[in-house]
Design an enzyme around this catalytic site. Sequence first.
Site, PDB file in Angstrom:
ATOM      1  N   LYS A   9     -15.915 -86.177   5.682  1.00  0.00           N
ATOM      2  CA  LYS A   9     -15.846 -87.627   5.563  1.00  0.00           C
ATOM      3  C   LYS A   9     -16.472 -88.253   6.804  1.00  0.00           C
ATOM      4  O   LYS A   9     -16.149 -87.866   7.935  1.00  0.00           O
ATOM      5  CB  LYS A   9     -14.373 -88.040   5.440  1.00  0.00           C
ATOM      6  CG  LYS A   9     -14.127 -89.496   5.108  1.00  0.00           C
ATOM      7  CD  LYS A   9     -12.630 -89.727   4.944  1.00  0.00           C
ATOM      8  CE  LYS A   9     -12.326 -91.178   4.622  1.00  0.00           C
ATOM      9  NZ  LYS A   9     -10.861 -91.405   4.515  1.00  0.00           N
ATOM     10  N   HIS A  44     -16.389 -91.572   7.547  1.00  0.00           N
ATOM     11  CA  HIS A  44     -15.785 -92.860   7.895  1.00  0.00           C
ATOM     12  C   HIS A  44     -14.281 -92.659   8.030  1.00  0.00           C
ATOM     13  O   HIS A  44     -13.756 -91.571   7.760  1.00  0.00           O
ATOM     14  CB  HIS A  44     -16.084 -93.914   6.821  1.00  0.00           C
ATOM     15  CG  HIS A  44     -15.570 -93.555   5.462  1.00  0.00           C
ATOM     16  ND1 HIS A  44     -16.220 -92.659   4.634  1.00  0.00           N
ATOM     17  CD2 HIS A  44     -14.451 -93.941   4.787  1.00  0.00           C
ATOM     18  CE1 HIS A  44     -15.547 -92.534   3.502  1.00  0.00           C
ATOM     19  NE2 HIS A  44     -14.460 -93.284   3.572  1.00  0.00           N
TER      20      HIS A  44
END
Length: 220
Positions: free
Chosen positions: A102, A104
Amino acid sequence: MTDHRSRFLRLALEVEALRFGEFTLKSGRSSPYFFNAGRFDSGAALATLAACYADAIDAAGLAFDLLFGPAYKGIPLASALACEYARRDRDLPLAYNRKEAKDHGEGGTLVGAPLDGRRVLVVDDVLTAGTAVREALGLIRAGGGLPVGVAIALDRQEVLDEASGDRRSAAALVAASEGLPVVAIASLGDLLAFAGESATLSDERDRLLAYRTRYGSAAD
């Protein structure tokens, strides 16, 4: 046969996680049985399955501080097992991985409790080629954790690659290459014993025996 093994096999048959017939596996082999942990798809089934995992792990005497579930099926299995241990008055931290990092929010590949300095038990459904478990072990070590074992639901006890001449199973190869114990709730040998005690499964036992004769691992 120990109680957790027979309880697991009865549950697997009841929810059709374990089925008999003609199944083409990812390896291309034609198997007389198929195991799909995705069929433990209710709270009651997962709770019973988690109790079987816990009994098998405790019987093996593994010492660990954290549960890790490899994506994807390992995540609900490790989560259910954490709940079972909490029911037994042992509150264990839990972590798992994403298939893709991921970029973010908190970012990264690992989710859940920090691994640093903890003894980690990996929880998954089966070991087919061992790829997902080896990936998880790499992530655990990179995160500062110490893998101490792998717990699976069913050990098929069959050779990984018959053409290689190596008659060890995927579980045995992972155990040897990683230096870790692999604990299974039940194995093909247990399924054969279970079928031998059941009038309704007597016809399946001959087919299971023939399959083990052809593909069974050397140690089993």
